[in-house]
Design a protein around this motif. Structure first.
Motif, PDB file in Angstrom:
ATOM      1  N   UNK A  99       0.719  -1.201   0.130  1.00  0.00           N
ATOM      2  CA  UNK A  99      -0.143   0.050   0.090  1.00  0.00           C
ATOM      3  C   UNK A  99       0.820   1.316  -0.009  1.00  0.00           C
ATOM      4  N   UNK A 100       2.257   1.129   0.169  1.00  0.00           N
ATOM      5  CA  UNK A 100       2.822   2.346   0.344  1.00  0.00           C
ATOM      6  C   UNK A 100       3.055   3.054  -0.910  1.00  0.00           C
ATOM      7  N   UNK A 101       2.562   2.266  -2.069  1.00  0.00           N
ATOM      8  CA  UNK A 101       2.755   2.978  -3.630  1.00  0.00           C
ATOM      9  C   UNK A 101       1.623   4.236  -3.570  1.00  0.00           C
ATOM     10  N   UNK A 102       0.611   4.181  -2.500  1.00  0.00           N
ATOM     11  CA  UNK A 102      -0.451   5.299  -2.548  1.00  0.00           C
ATOM     12  C   UNK A 102       0.102   6.290  -2.091  1.00  0.00           C
ATOM     13  N   UNK A 103      -0.084   7.480  -2.547  1.00  0.00           N
ATOM     14  CA  UNK A 103       0.330   8.904  -1.871  1.00  0.00           C
ATOM     15  C   UNK A 103      -0.348   9.277  -0.625  1.00  0.00           C
ATOM     16  N   UNK A 104      -1.513   8.715  -0.541  1.00  0.00           N
ATOM     17  CA  UNK A 104      -2.292   9.025   0.593  1.00  0.00           C
ATOM     18  C   UNK A 104      -1.833   8.035   1.909  1.00  0.00           C
ATOM     19  N   UNK A 105      -1.105   6.991   1.320  1.00  0.00           N
ATOM     20  CA  UNK A 105      -0.770   5.974   2.518  1.00  0.00           C
ATOM     21  C   UNK A 105       0.280   6.737   3.594  1.00  0.00           C
ATOM     22  N   UNK A 106       0.012   6.330   5.062  1.00  0.00           N
ATOM     23  CA  UNK A 106       0.822   7.117   5.911  1.00  0.00           C
ATOM     24  C   UNK A 106       2.244   7.019   5.762  1.00  0.00           C
ATOM     25  N   UNK A 107       2.795   5.649   5.256  1.00  0.00           N
ATOM     26  CA  UNK A 107       4.252   5.269   5.331  1.00  0.00           C
ATOM     27  C   UNK A 107       4.823   6.018   4.129  1.00  0.00           C
ATOM     28  N   UNK A 108       3.932   6.163   2.947  1.00  0.00           N
ATOM     29  CA  UNK A 108       4.256   7.127   1.832  1.00  0.00           C
ATOM     30  C   UNK A 108       4.497   8.611   2.332  1.00  0.00           C
ATOM     31  N   UNK A 115       5.185   9.776   5.226  1.00  0.00           N
ATOM     32  CA  UNK A 115       6.132   9.776   5.976  1.00  0.00           C
ATOM     33  C   UNK A 115       7.677   9.823   5.279  1.00  0.00           C
ATOM     34  N   UNK A 116       7.746   8.985   4.279  1.00  0.00           N
ATOM     35  CA  UNK A 116       8.711   9.101   3.139  1.00  0.00           C
ATOM     36  C   UNK A 116       8.993  10.182   2.297  1.00  0.00           C
ATOM     37  N   UNK A 117       7.644  10.763   2.054  1.00  0.00           N
ATOM     38  CA  UNK A 117       7.588  11.980   1.025  1.00  0.00           C
ATOM     39  C   UNK A 117       7.946  11.189  -0.450  1.00  0.00           C
ATOM     40  N   UNK A 118       7.362   9.904  -0.673  1.00  0.00           N
ATOM     41  CA  UNK A 118       7.654   9.279  -1.702  1.00  0.00           C
ATOM     42  C   UNK A 118       7.015   9.580  -2.815  1.00  0.00           C
ATOM     43  N   UNK A 119       5.543  10.096  -3.089  1.00  0.00           N
ATOM     44  CA  UNK A 119       4.929  10.595  -3.845  1.00  0.00           C
ATOM     45  C   UNK A 119       4.132   9.241  -4.533  1.00  0.00           C
ATOM     46  N   UNK A 120       3.532   9.507  -5.627  1.00  0.00           N
ATOM     47  CA  UNK A 120       2.725   8.596  -6.368  1.00  0.00           C
ATOM     48  C   UNK A 120       3.679   7.385  -6.998  1.00  0.00           C
ATOM     49  N   UNK A 121       3.481   6.191  -6.406  1.00  0.00           N
ATOM     50  CA  UNK A 121       4.194   5.422  -7.159  1.00  0.00           C
ATOM     51  C   UNK A 121       3.104   3.927  -7.532  1.00  0.00           C
ATOM     52  N   UNK A 122       1.911   4.402  -7.722  1.00  0.00           N
ATOM     53  CA  UNK A 122       0.996   3.405  -8.292  1.00  0.00           C
ATOM     54  C   UNK A 122       1.267   3.338  -9.829  1.00  0.00           C
ATOM     55  N   UNK A 123       0.986   2.098 -10.060  1.00  0.00           N
ATOM     56  CA  UNK A 123       1.121   1.645 -11.627  1.00  0.00           C
ATOM     57  C   UNK A 123       1.029   2.585 -12.626  1.00  0.00           C
ATOM     58  N   UNK A 124      -0.320   3.077 -12.556  1.00  0.00           N
ATOM     59  CA  UNK A 124      -0.830   4.309 -13.641  1.00  0.00           C
ATOM     60  C   UNK A 124       0.365   5.431 -13.691  1.00  0.00           C
ATOM     61  N   UNK A 125       0.744   5.889 -12.545  1.00  0.00           N
ATOM     62  CA  UNK A 125       1.849   6.818 -12.477  1.00  0.00           C
ATOM     63  C   UNK A 125       3.090   6.672 -12.911  1.00  0.00           C
ATOM     64  N   UNK A 126       3.540   5.473 -13.263  1.00  0.00           N
ATOM     65  CA  UNK A 126       4.876   5.147 -13.537  1.00  0.00           C
ATOM     66  C   UNK A 126       5.533   5.787 -14.554  1.00  0.00           C
ATOM     67  N   UNK A 127       4.613   6.331 -15.458  1.00  0.00           N
ATOM     68  CA  UNK A 127       5.495   7.147 -16.770  1.00  0.00           C
ATOM     69  C   UNK A 127       5.196   8.589 -16.653  1.00  0.00           C
ATOM     70  N   UNK A 128       4.646   9.044 -15.676  1.00  0.00           N
ATOM     71  CA  UNK A 128       4.588  10.559 -15.447  1.00  0.00           C
ATOM     72  C   UNK A 128       5.996  11.213 -14.905  1.00  0.00           C
TER      73      UNK A 128
END
Length: 309
Positions: free
Chosen positions: A269-278, A280-293
Motif C-alpha cells: 500500500x505504500x505506493x499510494x500517496x495517501x498512505x501514511x508510510x508514503x 512519512x517518506x515523502x515518496x509521492x505517487x508510485x501506483x502503476x498508472x503513475x509510472x510514466x509521469x
C-alpha cells in the motif's frame, strides 16, 4: 544375432532449426553473385547464351534479397558432414526473423574519461561513468528491452504469476503484475529510452518511476554479467579504475531508492500517496498508472517517440 543396421542402412529424418545473423548483407550478396557466376545448368540444348540467361535470372532473384542469397548458398551436405551418412531429399526455407541490434556507439569518445591524475582536477577526483561501464549498461538496456517486448508478445494482458516463466516483468514489484500489454510496452520502452541516453553520451538519469525500475534492473544484470559482456563485446575499450562500480552507480544515478520499498511485503500500500508510510517518506505517487509521469523538475520524454517493437 545379426545387427540389421550393419547389413542395410536406414533412413532418418533430422529436424533442425538455426538462427543466422546476416551482419553484412552486401557481402552476402557478393558471395551469392560470385557463386552464380560459376553455376552450370543442365539443359537439353546447351548454349552459353541460355546458361547466361539463367544466371541473369538467378542474379535478379538475389539482388537486395538476403533470404534468397542465403538460400542459394546454404549447403545441407556441409551440415551433415558425417562419415557413412549421405543427405537424401531435403527441404528448407529461409525467412526473416527481426533485425540485428544496431552497431555499438563509440563509447570511447562519448564517455571519454580524464586520466591526468592531478589532485586539482575535478574530473579525476570525482566519479566518472567510464566508456566500459556505459557500454555494458547500454547493452543490458537493449537486452532487457528485448526480453520485455518478448514478454508482451507471449503473454499480452495475462497477469504475472510465479508458475509461469517470465523474462522481465516478474522482476517488477507485485503491484504491477496485473497491468495490461499497453502498460508493459511502455515499461519496455523505458529500457530503450535509457539506452538512447547512453548512445547519445548522456549519463542515464531516470525521469519517471518506470525508468527507475529499468535502471535498477540494468545495474543488477550488469553486476552479474558485465564482466562477460566486456570480454566478449567491448574488450577494446580502455580500462579505468572506475569501471563497473555498480554499487557506486546506485548511489549517484538515483535521486532516492523509494521504488525499492515496493518489494517489501510489509509495506503493501505504500505506493499510494495517501498512505501514511508514503507520506512519512515523502515518496509521492508510485501506483502503476503513475509510472510514466515525469518527475518534477525533469524534462518529459517526447510522447510521440515510437516503440521499437
Amino acid at each position: 544375432m545379426v545387427d540389421d543396421d550393419a547389413v542395410a542402412g536406414r533412413r532418418f529424418k533430422v529436424t533442425a532449426q538455426f538462427e543466422v545473423d546476416v551482419a553484412d548483407p552486401a557481402a552476402l550478396e557478393r558471395a551469392a553473385l560470385a557463386y552464380i557466376d560459376g553455376m552450370v545448368f543442365a539443359l537439353d540444348e546447351d548454349s552459353e547464351q541460355a546458361q547466361e540467361q539463367l544466371r541473369a535470372a538467378e542474379r535478379d532473384d538475389v539482388a537486395g534479397d538476403s533470404a534468397a542469397a542465403l538460400s542459394l548458398l546454404l549447403d545441407l551436405d556441409a551440415v551433415v558432414d558425417v562419415e557413412g551418412v549421405e543427405v537424401g531429399d531435403a527441404e528448407y526455407s529461409v525467412e526473416a526473423n527481426g533485425h540485428l541490434r544496431p552497431a555499438s556507439p563509440d563509447f570511447a569518445v562519448l564517455f571519454e574519461v580524464c586520466a591526468c591524475g592531478r589532485p586539482s582536477c575535478g574530473r579525476c577526483a570525482g566519479f566518472q561513468v567510464t566508456s566500459r561501464t556505459a557500454a555494458v549498461l547500454w547493452r543490458m538496456a537493449g537486452l532487457l528491452a528485448d526480453h520485455a517486448y518478448d514478454d508482451v508478445a507471449e503473454y499480452g494482458d495475462d497477469p504475472v504469476t510465479t508458475t509461469v516463466q517470465w523474462s522481465v516483468f516478474d522482476e517488477f514489484p507485485r503491484i504491477t503484475w496485473r497491468q495490461n500489454a499497453i502498460w508493459r510496452r511502455q515499461a519496455a520502452r523505458s529500457f530503450d529510452d535509457l539506452a538512447e541516453d547512453l548512445a547519445a553520451g548522456r549519463v542515464p538519469q531516470p525521469s519517471c518511476v518506470a525508468e527507475e525500475m529499468a535502471l535498477h534492473l540494468m545495474l543488477s544484470c550488469a553486476a552479474e554479467d558485465g564482466g562477460a559482456l566486456l570480454e566478449n563485446d567491448f574488450s577494446t575499450l580502455a580500462a579505468h579504475t572506475d569501471d563497473l562500480d555498480w554499487e557506486l552507480l546506485r548511489e549517484v544515478l538515483f535521486q532516492d531508492n523509494d521504488i525499492l520499498e515496493l518489494f517489501d511485503p510489509s509495506r503493501d500500500g505504500i505506493e499510494d500517496p495517501d498512505d501514511e508510510q508514503n507520506r512519512d517518506l515523502r515518496m509521492g505517487d508510485y501506483t502503476a498508472p503513475a509510472w510514466f509521469t515525469p518527475f518534477d523538475g525533469l524534462p518529459a520524454r517526447d510522447p510521440r517517440r515510437p516503440f521499437r517493437r
